[in-house]
Design an enzyme around this catalytic site. Structure first.
Site, PDB file in Angstrom:
ATOM      1  N   ASP A  38      25.600  57.753  21.916  1.00  0.00           N
ATOM      2  CA  ASP A  38      24.573  58.441  21.130  1.00  0.00           C
ATOM      3  C   ASP A  38      23.288  57.613  21.145  1.00  0.00           C
ATOM      4  OD1 ASP A  38      24.980  60.867  18.815  1.00  0.00           O
ATOM      5  OD2 ASP A  38      23.153  59.652  18.615  1.00  0.00           O
ATOM      6  N   ASP A  63      20.725  56.949  25.808  1.00  0.00           N
ATOM      7  CA  ASP A  63      19.789  58.070  25.778  1.00  0.00           C
ATOM      8  C   ASP A  63      20.065  58.906  27.025  1.00  0.00           C
ATOM      9  OD1 ASP A  63      17.704  59.843  25.935  1.00  0.00           O
ATOM     10  OD2 ASP A  63      16.122  58.344  25.632  1.00  0.00           O
ATOM     11  N   VAL A  64      20.575  60.112  26.836  1.00  0.00           N
ATOM     12  CA  VAL A  64      21.003  60.913  27.995  1.00  0.00           C
ATOM     13  C   VAL A  64      19.840  61.370  28.879  1.00  0.00           C
ATOM     14  CG1 VAL A  64      23.129  61.733  26.879  1.00  0.00           C
ATOM     15  CG2 VAL A  64      21.039  63.129  26.734  1.00  0.00           C
ATOM     16  N   SER A 142      25.070  77.208  24.611  1.00  0.00           N
ATOM     17  CA  SER A 142      24.943  77.841  23.297  1.00  0.00           C
ATOM     18  C   SER A 142      24.832  79.341  23.527  1.00  0.00           C
ATOM     19  CB  SER A 142      23.667  77.353  22.595  1.00  0.00           C
ATOM     20  OG  SER A 142      23.324  78.219  21.530  1.00  0.00           O
ATOM     21  N   TYR A 155      14.948  75.900  23.887  1.00  0.00           N
ATOM     22  CA  TYR A 155      16.404  75.705  23.742  1.00  0.00           C
ATOM     23  C   TYR A 155      17.193  76.768  24.521  1.00  0.00           C
ATOM     24  CZ  TYR A 155      20.724  74.845  20.955  1.00  0.00           C
ATOM     25  OH  TYR A 155      21.996  74.556  20.520  1.00  0.00           O
ATOM     26  N   LYS A 159      19.731  75.953  27.489  1.00  0.00           N
ATOM     27  CA  LYS A 159      21.148  76.294  27.363  1.00  0.00           C
ATOM     28  C   LYS A 159      21.595  77.297  28.436  1.00  0.00           C
ATOM     29  CE  LYS A 159      22.549  73.760  23.877  1.00  0.00           C
ATOM     30  NZ  LYS A 159      23.298  72.526  24.202  1.00  0.00           N
TER      31      LYS A 159
HETATM   32  P1  NAI Z   1      23.832  67.282  15.707  1.00  0.00           P
HETATM   33  O1  NAI Z   1      22.348  67.241  15.554  1.00  0.00           O
HETATM   34  O2  NAI Z   1      24.687  67.198  14.492  1.00  0.00           O
HETATM   35  O3  NAI Z   1      24.291  66.126  16.711  1.00  0.00           O
HETATM   36  C1  NAI Z   1      23.631  65.894  17.928  1.00  0.00           C
HETATM   37  C2  NAI Z   1      23.793  64.432  18.306  1.00  0.00           C
HETATM   38  O4  NAI Z   1      23.120  64.209  19.564  1.00  0.00           O
HETATM   39  C3  NAI Z   1      23.155  63.468  17.288  1.00  0.00           C
HETATM   40  O5  NAI Z   1      24.074  62.458  16.920  1.00  0.00           O
HETATM   41  C4  NAI Z   1      21.964  62.893  18.045  1.00  0.00           C
HETATM   42  O6  NAI Z   1      21.634  61.540  17.680  1.00  0.00           O
HETATM   43  C5  NAI Z   1      22.438  62.978  19.486  1.00  0.00           C
HETATM   44  N1  NAI Z   1      21.327  62.940  20.449  1.00  0.00           N
HETATM   45  C6  NAI Z   1      20.143  63.569  20.380  1.00  0.00           C
HETATM   46  N2  NAI Z   1      19.377  63.251  21.431  1.00  0.00           N
HETATM   47  C7  NAI Z   1      20.087  62.388  22.195  1.00  0.00           C
HETATM   48  C8  NAI Z   1      19.833  61.715  23.413  1.00  0.00           C
HETATM   49  N3  NAI Z   1      18.657  61.833  24.058  1.00  0.00           N
HETATM   50  N4  NAI Z   1      20.805  60.908  23.922  1.00  0.00           N
HETATM   51  C9  NAI Z   1      21.984  60.746  23.275  1.00  0.00           C
HETATM   52  N5  NAI Z   1      22.278  61.364  22.108  1.00  0.00           N
HETATM   53  C10 NAI Z   1      21.340  62.186  21.578  1.00  0.00           C
HETATM   54  O7  NAI Z   1      24.117  68.608  16.544  1.00  0.00           O
HETATM   55  P2  NAI Z   1      25.444  69.511  16.719  1.00  0.00           P
HETATM   56  O8  NAI Z   1      25.262  70.729  15.920  1.00  0.00           O
HETATM   57  O9  NAI Z   1      26.653  68.680  16.560  1.00  0.00           O
HETATM   58  O10 NAI Z   1      25.278  69.944  18.247  1.00  0.00           O
HETATM   59  C11 NAI Z   1      26.023  69.396  19.320  1.00  0.00           C
HETATM   60  C12 NAI Z   1      25.790  70.244  20.564  1.00  0.00           C
HETATM   61  O11 NAI Z   1      26.237  71.580  20.334  1.00  0.00           O
HETATM   62  C13 NAI Z   1      24.327  70.358  20.978  1.00  0.00           C
HETATM   63  O12 NAI Z   1      24.217  70.352  22.376  1.00  0.00           O
HETATM   64  C14 NAI Z   1      23.927  71.695  20.413  1.00  0.00           C
HETATM   65  O13 NAI Z   1      22.820  72.232  21.085  1.00  0.00           O
HETATM   66  C15 NAI Z   1      25.195  72.491  20.641  1.00  0.00           C
HETATM   67  N6  NAI Z   1      25.299  73.674  19.805  1.00  0.00           N
HETATM   68  C16 NAI Z   1      25.347  73.580  18.435  1.00  0.00           C
HETATM   69  C17 NAI Z   1      25.427  74.720  17.676  1.00  0.00           C
HETATM   70  C18 NAI Z   1      25.508  74.698  16.178  1.00  0.00           C
HETATM   71  O14 NAI Z   1      25.529  75.768  15.571  1.00  0.00           O
HETATM   72  N7  NAI Z   1      25.568  73.542  15.534  1.00  0.00           N
HETATM   73  C19 NAI Z   1      25.446  76.055  18.285  1.00  0.00           C
HETATM   74  C20 NAI Z   1      25.382  76.039  19.728  1.00  0.00           C
HETATM   75  C21 NAI Z   1      25.319  74.882  20.434  1.00  0.00           C
END
Ligand code: NAI
Length: 247
Positions: A38, A63-64, A142, A155, A159
């Site tokens: 992360d 950082d991805v 997504s 986004y 996606k």
């Molecule tokens: P979240 O915001 O809770 O967690 C995302 C994590 O990614 C965070 O810990 C953040 O620090 C990390 N991150 C951000 N930029 C980064 C980078 N450049 N390098 C490494 N880490 C990085 O988000 P959530 O909800 O857990 O989402 C996870 C995945 O699921 C994402 O790809 C999101 O787009 C996808 N998603 C989520 C949905 C939802 O309803 N929560 C719906 C559809 C898709």
């Protein structure tokens, strides 16, 4: 009870919290060793420590958007556990705004983290997995990438791009024993969605036949299926996990 991922090592990006952390938790419960990566170094180290000692879970700052960081990530997982069997490209951000208000920087940031980040993770993991003639790569798309959502031109594009990327990569590495699949979650209760205004949350709820938001553990269950040999004949697929929304 038999475990679906015993003996496997998984790398999960964006796993300091939310869906990524839920996937890591479930993978460990199924017998896997995990490397959590992360941007938030402190949080990911704490998250890894919460899952077990060094022989089970490790945290890595990454950082991805940086190809070098992702190469270091895979190398450190191989160093720690000998191989990478499962790669989950999950890291993500939102920078929502209508097209009229969205800045070019907001567009670029979202494309860089989701689309380029997933490309880095997919190609780097595949390069390692092809040598071993085995591996499962799971990319978080997504439902926004299927139907397009207002305020998310950045986004939705990223996606949808992840779907194309996953299918193209799946075709390139299928004969080498490496599978690439994508998950399209709907509305899942995490920090990302809890930041939404109540009005938008309520409106989304009316679109969901199952009439509730999903939990991160419900994405983790599907990721476990794709990571395991239960899905051994599946590649290039996109699994919708939405409670029926936008079916
Ligand atoms: P979240 O915001 O809770 O967690 C995302 C994590 O990614 C965070 O810990 C953040 O620090 C990390 N991150 C951000 N930029 C980064 C980078 N450049 N390098 C490494 N880490 C990085 O988000 P959530 O909800 O857990 O989402 C996870 C995945 O699921 C994402 O790809 C999101 O787009 C996808 N998603 C989520 C949905 C939802 O309803 N929560 C719906 C559809 C898709």
């Amino acid at each position: 009870m038999s475990q679906l991922l015993s003996g496997k090592t998984a790398v999960i990006t964006g796993s300091a919290q939310g869906i990524g952390l839920a996937i890591a938790e479930r993978f460990v419960a199924e017998g896997a060793r995990v490397v959590l990566a992360d941007l938030n170094a402190e949080q990911v180290m704490a998250a890894a420590a919460g899952l077990g000692d060094d022989s089970v879970a490790r945290g890595v700052a990454c950082d991805v958007t940086s190809g070098d960081d992702v190469e270091r990530l895979i190398a450190s997982a191989v160093d720690a556990f000998g191989a990478v069997d499962v790669m989950v490209n999950n890291a993500g951000i939102t920078r929502d705004a209508t097209m009229r208000k969205m800045t070019e920087d907001q567009f670029d940031q979202v494309i860089a983290v989701h689309l380029k980040g997933t490309w880095h993770g997919t190609r780097t993991a595949a390069a390692h997995m092809r040598e071993r003639r085995s591996g499962s790569i799971i990319n978080l798309s997504s439902i926004s990438g299927k139907v397009g959502l207002m305020g998310q031109t950045n986004y939705s594009a990223a996606k949808a791009g992840i779907v194309g990327l996953s299918k193209a990569a799946a075709k390139e590495v299928a004969y080498l024993g490496v599978r690439v699949n994508a998950i399209q979650p709907g509305l899942i209760r995490t920090a990302m969605t809890e930041a939404m205004p109540e009005r938008i949350w309520e409106q989304k709820m009316t679109e969901i036949p199952m009439a509730r938001a999903g939990e991160p553990s419900e994405i983790a269950g599907v990721a476990t299926f794709l990571a395991s040999d239960l899905s051994s004949y599946m590649t290039g697929t996109v699994l919708e996990v939405t409670g029926g929304r936008h079916m």
